[in-house]
Design a protein around this motif. Sequence first.
Motif, PDB file in Angstrom:
ATOM      1  N   SER A  54       0.827  -1.213   0.000  1.00 27.83           N
ATOM      2  CA  SER A  54       0.000   0.000   0.000  1.00 27.83           C
ATOM      3  C   SER A  54       0.860   1.262   0.000  1.00 27.83           C
ATOM      4  CB  SER A  54      -0.932   0.017   1.212  1.00 27.83           C
ATOM      5  OG  SER A  54      -0.206   0.341   2.402  1.00 27.83           O
ATOM      6  N   PHE A  55       2.169   1.096   0.280  1.00 30.45           N
ATOM      7  CA  PHE A  55       3.126   2.196   0.267  1.00 30.45           C
ATOM      8  C   PHE A  55       2.828   3.197   1.385  1.00 30.45           C
ATOM      9  CE2 PHE A  55       5.744   5.329  -2.328  1.00 30.45           C
ATOM     10  CZ  PHE A  55       6.892   4.573  -2.294  1.00 30.45           C
ATOM     11  N   ASP A  56       2.244   2.712   2.458  1.00 30.33           N
ATOM     12  CA  ASP A  56       1.892   3.522   3.625  1.00 30.33           C
ATOM     13  C   ASP A  56       2.694   3.004   4.815  1.00 30.33           C
ATOM     14  OD1 ASP A  56       0.753   4.588   5.935  1.00 30.33           O
ATOM     15  OD2 ASP A  56      -1.302   4.357   5.232  1.00 30.33           O
ATOM     16  N   ASP A  90      11.975   6.295   5.088  1.00 33.19           N
ATOM     17  CA  ASP A  90      13.180   6.729   4.373  1.00 33.19           C
ATOM     18  C   ASP A  90      13.381   5.916   3.089  1.00 33.19           C
ATOM     19  OD1 ASP A  90      13.599   8.542   6.425  1.00 33.19           O
ATOM     20  OD2 ASP A  90      15.244   7.402   7.350  1.00 33.19           O
ATOM     21  N   PHE A  91      13.155   4.610   3.162  1.00 30.93           N
ATOM     22  CA  PHE A  91      13.291   3.767   1.972  1.00 30.93           C
ATOM     23  C   PHE A  91      12.226   4.117   0.940  1.00 30.93           C
ATOM     24  CE2 PHE A  91      12.184  -0.246  -0.259  1.00 30.93           C
ATOM     25  CZ  PHE A  91      13.318  -0.323  -1.049  1.00 30.93           C
ATOM     26  N   PHE A  92      10.990   4.277   1.366  1.00 32.24           N
ATOM     27  CA  PHE A  92       9.911   4.616   0.445  1.00 32.24           C
ATOM     28  C   PHE A  92      10.184   5.940  -0.267  1.00 32.24           C
ATOM     29  CE2 PHE A  92       6.105   2.071   2.387  1.00 32.24           C
ATOM     30  CZ  PHE A  92       6.712   0.889   2.000  1.00 32.24           C
ATOM     31  N   ALA A  93      10.928   6.840   0.363  1.00 34.28           N
ATOM     32  CA  ALA A  93      11.249   8.123  -0.267  1.00 34.28           C
ATOM     33  C   ALA A  93      12.193   7.956  -1.454  1.00 34.28           C
ATOM     34  CB  ALA A  93      11.869   9.069   0.759  1.00 34.28           C
ATOM     35  N   THR A  94      12.822   6.777  -1.593  1.00 39.80           N
ATOM     36  CA  THR A  94      13.765   6.555  -2.694  1.00 39.80           C
ATOM     37  C   THR A  94      13.127   5.845  -3.887  1.00 39.80           C
ATOM     38  OG1 THR A  94      14.591   4.379  -1.971  1.00 39.80           O
ATOM     39  CG2 THR A  94      15.643   6.345  -1.011  1.00 39.80           C
ATOM     40  N   ILE A  95      11.861   5.424  -3.748  1.00 42.80           N
ATOM     41  CA  ILE A  95      11.172   4.697  -4.817  1.00 42.80           C
ATOM     42  C   ILE A  95       9.778   5.275  -5.010  1.00 42.80           C
ATOM     43  CG2 ILE A  95      12.478   2.563  -4.441  1.00 42.80           C
ATOM     44  CD1 ILE A  95      10.069   1.467  -2.865  1.00 42.80           C
ATOM     45  N   THR A 118       9.554 -14.337  -2.083  1.00 41.68           N
ATOM     46  CA  THR A 118       8.737 -13.483  -2.952  1.00 41.68           C
ATOM     47  C   THR A 118       9.571 -12.987  -4.128  1.00 41.68           C
ATOM     48  OG1 THR A 118       9.257 -11.323  -1.958  1.00 41.68           O
ATOM     49  CG2 THR A 118       7.523 -12.601  -0.896  1.00 41.68           C
ATOM     50  N   ASP A 119       8.890 -12.451  -5.102  1.00 42.79           N
ATOM     51  CA  ASP A 119       9.507 -11.587  -6.099  1.00 42.79           C
ATOM     52  C   ASP A 119       8.959 -10.198  -5.809  1.00 42.79           C
ATOM     53  OD1 ASP A 119      11.025 -13.448  -7.504  1.00 42.79           O
ATOM     54  OD2 ASP A 119       9.378 -13.932  -8.873  1.00 42.79           O
ATOM     55  N   VAL A 120       9.850  -9.234  -5.639  1.00 49.09           N
ATOM     56  CA  VAL A 120       9.435  -7.866  -5.343  1.00 49.09           C
ATOM     57  C   VAL A 120       9.685  -7.011  -6.577  1.00 49.09           C
ATOM     58  CG1 VAL A 120       9.663  -5.890  -3.794  1.00 49.09           C
ATOM     59  CG2 VAL A 120      10.184  -8.172  -2.951  1.00 49.09           C
ATOM     60  N   THR A 121       8.654  -6.333  -7.025  1.00 42.57           N
ATOM     61  CA  THR A 121       8.795  -5.400  -8.130  1.00 42.57           C
ATOM     62  C   THR A 121       8.764  -3.994  -7.565  1.00 42.57           C
ATOM     63  OG1 THR A 121       7.748  -6.925  -9.674  1.00 42.57           O
ATOM     64  CG2 THR A 121       7.812  -4.592 -10.315  1.00 42.57           C
ATOM     65  N   TYR A 122       9.855  -3.271  -7.812  1.00 39.12           N
ATOM     66  CA  TYR A 122       9.971  -1.882  -7.368  1.00 39.12           C
ATOM     67  C   TYR A 122       9.727  -0.957  -8.543  1.00 39.12           C
ATOM     68  CZ  TYR A 122      12.239  -3.686  -3.168  1.00 39.12           C
ATOM     69  OH  TYR A 122      12.505  -4.348  -2.009  1.00 39.12           O
TER      70      TYR A 122
END
Length: 159
Positions: A54-56, A90-95, A118-122
């Motif tokens: 959810s990126f929250d 902080d990490f979310f601020a880079t993607i 998992t496979d994570v897609t950024y």
Amino acid sequence: MSATPENISSPLHHCILLGSAAGAVALTAGLAMHRPQATGGHRDVAEIFADIDSFDPDKSVAHLTHDVTFRFANNPEIHGRDSVQKAISDFFATIDGLSHRLLNTWAVAGTDIVVVPTDVTYRRRDGRRVTVPNADILTFRGNLVCDWRIYIDLAPLYA
């Protein structure tokens, strides 16, 4: 003779069949495999990963104990929900976003540990998408995660 699950008896051979480090850990540690379910035993890890996706940052830490131990990639171990929330922010601020595709879950018999490859897609800031393999080891206390280890190589994300 070809290698098939019926004629292979050692865990090492099973790991070669699975073709993954997470498979090696799972089989040699006596884990119960669940495929393609989105839950590890009785743990609903799908909800946890959906909240991360959810990126929250608030939702991302909602499943953690207040005294959680957390390690992400090659970063130092951190302690406490507030510290994890700051690290995630902080990490979310880079993607620009992310999504997890749960490949499997393994619940370690007789413990509160769940392993989730998992496979994570950024979604990068430049609009490109990068998918990398990942393995999470979650230890639960009650319904909350009290120890979370994320094994991932982030180099392709920033290349």
